[in-house]
Design a protein around this motif. Structure first.
Motif, PDB file in Angstrom:
ATOM      1  N   ASP A  14       0.867  -1.187   0.000  1.00 30.00           N
ATOM      2  CA  ASP A  14       0.000   0.000   0.000  1.00 30.00           C
ATOM      3  C   ASP A  14       0.900   1.232   0.000  1.00 30.00           C
ATOM      4  O   ASP A  14       1.038   1.931   1.005  1.00 30.00           O
ATOM      5  CB  ASP A  14      -0.897  -0.029   1.234  1.00 30.00           C
ATOM      6  CG  ASP A  14      -1.945   1.067   1.208  1.00 30.00           C
ATOM      7  OD1 ASP A  14      -2.040   1.787   0.192  1.00 30.00           O
ATOM      8  OD2 ASP A  14      -2.658   1.211   2.221  1.00 30.00           O
ATOM      9  N   SER A  15       1.499   1.508  -1.145  1.00 30.69           N
ATOM     10  CA  SER A  15       2.571   2.501  -1.220  1.00 30.69           C
ATOM     11  C   SER A  15       2.268   3.691  -2.114  1.00 30.69           C
ATOM     12  O   SER A  15       3.079   4.626  -2.177  1.00 30.69           O
ATOM     13  CB  SER A  15       3.847   1.824  -1.732  1.00 30.69           C
ATOM     14  OG  SER A  15       3.574   1.129  -2.940  1.00 30.69           O
ATOM     15  N   GLU A  16       1.156   3.696  -2.808  1.00 33.37           N
ATOM     16  CA  GLU A  16       0.895   4.811  -3.715  1.00 33.37           C
ATOM     17  C   GLU A  16       0.844   6.167  -2.988  1.00 33.37           C
ATOM     18  O   GLU A  16       1.381   7.161  -3.503  1.00 33.37           O
ATOM     19  CB  GLU A  16      -0.379   4.573  -4.517  1.00 33.37           C
ATOM     20  CG  GLU A  16      -0.301   3.417  -5.505  1.00 33.37           C
ATOM     21  CD  GLU A  16       0.730   3.608  -6.614  1.00 33.37           C
ATOM     22  OE1 GLU A  16       1.396   4.671  -6.667  1.00 33.37           O
ATOM     23  OE2 GLU A  16       0.876   2.697  -7.435  1.00 33.37           O
ATOM     24  N   PRO A  17       0.247   6.259  -1.792  1.00 34.48           N
ATOM     25  CA  PRO A  17       0.290   7.549  -1.085  1.00 34.48           C
ATOM     26  C   PRO A  17       1.720   7.982  -0.741  1.00 34.48           C
ATOM     27  O   PRO A  17       2.014   9.178  -0.710  1.00 34.48           O
ATOM     28  CB  PRO A  17      -0.528   7.284   0.182  1.00 34.48           C
ATOM     29  CG  PRO A  17      -1.430   6.153  -0.174  1.00 34.48           C
ATOM     30  CD  PRO A  17      -0.616   5.284  -1.087  1.00 34.48           C
ATOM     31  N   VAL A  18       2.589   7.009  -0.507  1.00 32.40           N
ATOM     32  CA  VAL A  18       3.987   7.320  -0.194  1.00 32.40           C
ATOM     33  C   VAL A  18       4.691   7.848  -1.438  1.00 32.40           C
ATOM     34  O   VAL A  18       5.469   8.808  -1.375  1.00 32.40           O
ATOM     35  CB  VAL A  18       4.711   6.078   0.362  1.00 32.40           C
ATOM     36  CG1 VAL A  18       6.122   6.446   0.813  1.00 32.40           C
ATOM     37  CG2 VAL A  18       3.929   5.468   1.509  1.00 32.40           C
ATOM     38  N   HIS A  19       4.436   7.217  -2.581  1.00 32.85           N
ATOM     39  CA  HIS A  19       5.003   7.706  -3.841  1.00 32.85           C
ATOM     40  C   HIS A  19       4.550   9.144  -4.105  1.00 32.85           C
ATOM     41  O   HIS A  19       5.364  10.001  -4.478  1.00 32.85           O
ATOM     42  CB  HIS A  19       4.572   6.818  -5.012  1.00 32.85           C
ATOM     43  CG  HIS A  19       5.388   5.577  -5.158  1.00 32.85           C
ATOM     44  ND1 HIS A  19       6.700   5.593  -5.570  1.00 32.85           N
ATOM     45  CD2 HIS A  19       5.076   4.277  -4.947  1.00 32.85           C
ATOM     46  CE1 HIS A  19       7.170   4.365  -5.618  1.00 32.85           C
ATOM     47  NE2 HIS A  19       6.196   3.543  -5.245  1.00 32.85           N
ATOM     48  N   GLU A  36      -4.252  14.205  -5.051  1.00 31.85           N
ATOM     49  CA  GLU A  36      -4.593  12.782  -5.135  1.00 31.85           C
ATOM     50  C   GLU A  36      -5.405  12.471  -6.389  1.00 31.85           C
ATOM     51  O   GLU A  36      -5.195  11.438  -7.037  1.00 31.85           O
ATOM     52  CB  GLU A  36      -5.364  12.350  -3.888  1.00 31.85           C
ATOM     53  CG  GLU A  36      -4.526  12.343  -2.624  1.00 31.85           C
ATOM     54  CD  GLU A  36      -5.309  11.851  -1.425  1.00 31.85           C
ATOM     55  OE1 GLU A  36      -6.460  11.372  -1.613  1.00 31.85           O
ATOM     56  OE2 GLU A  36      -4.788  11.937  -0.303  1.00 31.85           O
ATOM     57  N   GLU A  37      -6.345  13.344  -6.731  1.00 35.50           N
ATOM     58  CA  GLU A  37      -7.196  13.100  -7.904  1.00 35.50           C
ATOM     59  C   GLU A  37      -6.374  13.100  -9.187  1.00 35.50           C
ATOM     60  O   GLU A  37      -6.526  12.215 -10.033  1.00 35.50           O
ATOM     61  CB  GLU A  37      -8.295  14.159  -7.980  1.00 35.50           C
ATOM     62  CG  GLU A  37      -9.264  13.945  -9.139  1.00 35.50           C
ATOM     63  CD  GLU A  37     -10.366  14.991  -9.169  1.00 35.50           C
ATOM     64  OE1 GLU A  37     -11.190  14.941 -10.107  1.00 35.50           O
ATOM     65  OE2 GLU A  37     -10.409  15.850  -8.268  1.00 35.50           O
TER      66      GLU A  37
END
Length: 222
Positions: A14-19, A36-37
């Motif tokens: 679950d790394s997309e927010p970190v990227h 985010e959008e």
């Protein structure tokens, strides 16, 4: 036996927010922020170099040269790993599904992430021995949604003597497009996009989570 090719970010970790946070760290001096959008709509499927090319072209009004792109990718890598290590999260059942599929056939990782990022996460998950090969961003001349990453994965499978079926597990629209353009069956996991969006992108089947990735589903039609 069916070989399984997993995307990484958004499927297992679950790394997309970190990227996204790391991209914004590096883009801050340019006065550019990705929300985010916009990230989900335009950038999530791309590798790091692709994101920086697209963002600077669209948002900063200029096309960066490749030397600058490489410098930005290098600048993001330690920022991502620092954030990732501090808040490492995997999706429930990730390590288990990789181990289970490795017991039934070859497992490969096909991702737009950097090799060091993937190796770090595989070590944390204790799945390094279950994964036969990794296709990372450094290994391809074009990232997803181009089919190049999955075409390289097929070369890897041939080199390992695999001549049976292949299934891809993806979470992004660009990832699904990449797999289908390479002629592969693809199962979408609705971690990032909705089931209808993944189906419209071309996914052959869609599940809500990793627990729903049964062997029967992954091997259907083989």
């Amino acid at each position: 036996m069916t070989a399984t090719l997993f995307d990484f970010d958004g499927v297992l970790v679950d790394s997309e927010p970190v990227h996204l946070a790391a991209f914004n760290d590096v883009l801050a001096p340019f006065g550019v922020t990705i929300d985010e959008e916009a990230y989900a709509e335009s950038y999530l499927s791309l590798d790091d170099a692709g994101v920086f090319r697209e963002v600077l072209t669209r948002r900063a009004g200029r096309a960066p040269d490749e030397r600058e792109v490489r410098a930005l990718v290098q600048a993001k890598a330690p920022r991502f790993l620092e954030r990732f290590a501090a808040g490492f999260r995997v999706f429930p059942g990730a390590a288990e599904v990789v181990a289970r599929r490795a017991a039934r056939g070859i497992v490969g990782i096909v991702s737009g992430a950097l090799e060091t990022e993937i190796a770090f996460a595989m070590g944390k998950m204790s799945i390094s021995e279950a994964v036969s090969f990794v296709v990372s961003a450094e290994r391809t001349t074009a990232g997803k949604p181009h089919p190049a990453p999955y075409l390289l994965a097929l070369e890897e499978l041939r080199g390992l003597g695999h001549a049976a079926g292949v299934v891809v597990v993806e979470d992004s629209l660009g990832g699904v497009a990449s797999a289908k353009a390479a002629g592969l069956r693809c199962v979408g996991v609705a971690h990032t996009y909705t089931a209808p969006e993944l189906t419209e992108a071309g996914a052959d089947a869609v599940v809500a989570d990793l627990a729903s990735l049964t062997d029967a589903l992954l091997e259907a039609g083989e």
